[in-house]
Design a protein around this motif. Structure first.
Motif, PDB file in Angstrom:
ATOM      1  N   ASP A 181     -13.018   8.456   0.883  1.00  0.00           N
ATOM      2  CA  ASP A 181     -13.000   7.949  -0.513  1.00  0.00           C
ATOM      3  C   ASP A 181     -11.697   7.259  -0.889  1.00  0.00           C
ATOM      4  OD1 ASP A 181     -14.077   6.934  -2.757  1.00  0.00           O
ATOM      5  OD2 ASP A 181     -13.915   8.832  -3.890  1.00  0.00           O
ATOM      6  N   ILE A 182     -11.023   6.889  -0.015  1.00  0.00           N
ATOM      7  CA  ILE A 182      -9.744   6.007  -0.381  1.00  0.00           C
ATOM      8  C   ILE A 182     -10.089   4.390  -0.815  1.00  0.00           C
ATOM      9  CG2 ILE A 182      -7.355   5.238   0.456  1.00  0.00           C
ATOM     10  CD1 ILE A 182      -7.820   8.206   0.629  1.00  0.00           C
ATOM     11  N   ALA A 183      -9.775   4.295  -2.199  1.00  0.00           N
ATOM     12  CA  ALA A 183      -9.843   2.910  -2.686  1.00  0.00           C
ATOM     13  C   ALA A 183      -9.402   1.909  -2.053  1.00  0.00           C
ATOM     14  CB  ALA A 183      -9.933   3.093  -4.013  1.00  0.00           C
ATOM     15  N   PRO A 184      -9.935   0.838  -1.670  1.00  0.00           N
ATOM     16  CA  PRO A 184      -9.294  -0.441  -1.012  1.00  0.00           C
ATOM     17  C   PRO A 184      -8.089  -0.753  -1.651  1.00  0.00           C
ATOM     18  CG  PRO A 184     -11.558  -1.077  -1.042  1.00  0.00           C
ATOM     19  CD  PRO A 184     -11.554   0.424  -1.971  1.00  0.00           C
ATOM     20  N   ARG A 185      -8.012  -0.745  -3.033  1.00  0.00           N
ATOM     21  CA  ARG A 185      -6.775  -1.201  -3.772  1.00  0.00           C
ATOM     22  C   ARG A 185      -5.699  -0.199  -3.583  1.00  0.00           C
ATOM     23  NH1 ARG A 185     -10.228   1.088  -7.580  1.00  0.00           N
ATOM     24  NH2 ARG A 185      -9.205   2.996  -8.702  1.00  0.00           N
ATOM     25  N   HIS A 186      -5.955   0.888  -2.951  1.00  0.00           N
ATOM     26  CA  HIS A 186      -4.958   1.896  -2.542  1.00  0.00           C
ATOM     27  C   HIS A 186      -4.818   1.933  -1.068  1.00  0.00           C
ATOM     28  CE1 HIS A 186      -6.000   4.335  -6.335  1.00  0.00           C
ATOM     29  NE2 HIS A 186      -5.041   3.439  -6.726  1.00  0.00           N
ATOM     30  N   ILE A 187      -5.073   0.770  -0.317  1.00  0.00           N
ATOM     31  CA  ILE A 187      -4.752   0.650   1.160  1.00  0.00           C
ATOM     32  C   ILE A 187      -4.006  -0.523   1.185  1.00  0.00           C
ATOM     33  CG2 ILE A 187      -5.809   0.466   3.436  1.00  0.00           C
ATOM     34  CD1 ILE A 187      -8.399   1.903   2.537  1.00  0.00           C
TER      35      ILE A 187
END
Length: 248
Positions: A181-187
């Motif tokens: 559950d790592i949001a794409p905006r945090h990748i």
């Protein structure tokens, strides 16, 4: 079946094909792996009702994690040296923030981009990391080392866009809400400027994914010497590719 290769959707498909099972089992398996941190599926209340099947899952679904063979503290950061199943080693870096941790992950063993200033580039490309080996760096930091990982940055060993198939699948696994559950905006995916890879990344259904490009030179003459990739994608062309990249 390596569980860190799977999103919820792909796991549903795999369970249906292999075991004739469906969404409920997929949810329970991911819950056991990503919330409880192991593959003792018989301990899940729903899977425990079918003990023979739970034991079969335990035999056939693997959670293969790299061994942490060294930890180097440098100020607030922690560099982790991982040994993979074949003996190859890669590095990840944990960077503590105010209320969470950013992890810098590797995508290859070695690198073939040949940047003049890069120690990894001097190794050449040894091999690509699998999807599971990419995801396992984040999983180990979060589930085994207790780091409150929120951000994932592809700035470790290797050029991530040179391992596009496994990168793209890893992005899907990392961002799956039933998994890590790592949001794409945090990748953030960092690249030396591999034009074809940037175009492929833009075509993914990841509109909030961050892109970073390493330039290191103000003109083509110097960048050609420092970063051989510039001979294939010079700065003007790179600028046009980046201008077409979807913004948030």
């Amino acid at each position: 079946m390596e569980i860190l290769e799977h999103t919820y959707t792909s796991l549903c498909d795999a369970l249906k094909d292999r075991y004739g099972r469906g969404r409920g089992d997929a949810q329970a398996i991911l819950r056991q792996v990503h919330r409880r941190g192991d593959t003792r599926f018989g301990e899940d209340p729903s899977l425990g009702r079918s003990p023979d099947l739970a034991r079969r899952y335990e035999r056939e679904i693997t959670l293969a994690l790299p061994e942490v063979v060294d930890r180097l503290e440098e100020g607030d950061t922690t560099k982790l040296l991982f040994r993979l199943a074949d003996g190859a080693t890669i590095e990840s870096v944990l960077v503590p923030m105010a209320h969470y941790t950013t992890i810098c992950v590797s995508s290859q063993v070695g690198c073939r981009m040949g940047c003049a200033f890069c120690q990894t580039g001097k190794l050449g490309l040894v091999r690509q990391l699998t999807t599971a080996e990419i995801v396992a760096q984040v999983y180990t930091a979060k589930m085994k080392l207790g780091a409150p990982v929120r951000n994932v940055v592809f700035m470790g060993m290797g050029e991530p866009l040179d391992n596009f198939a496994n990168l793209s699948r890893a992005l899907a696994v990392l961002s799956d809400q039933r998994g890590l559950d790592i949001a794409p905006r945090h990748i953030t995916v960092s690249t030396v400027g591999l034009g074809s890879g940037i175009r492929r990344l833009a075509a993914l259904d990841q509109p909030l994914l961050n892109l970073a490009v390493s330039l290191n030179a103000p003109d083509d003459a110097l960048r050609d010497r420092l970063m051989p990739v510039n001979r294939n994608t010079p700065l003007e062309e790179l600028g046009e590719i980046l201008a077409a990249y979807p913004l948030h």
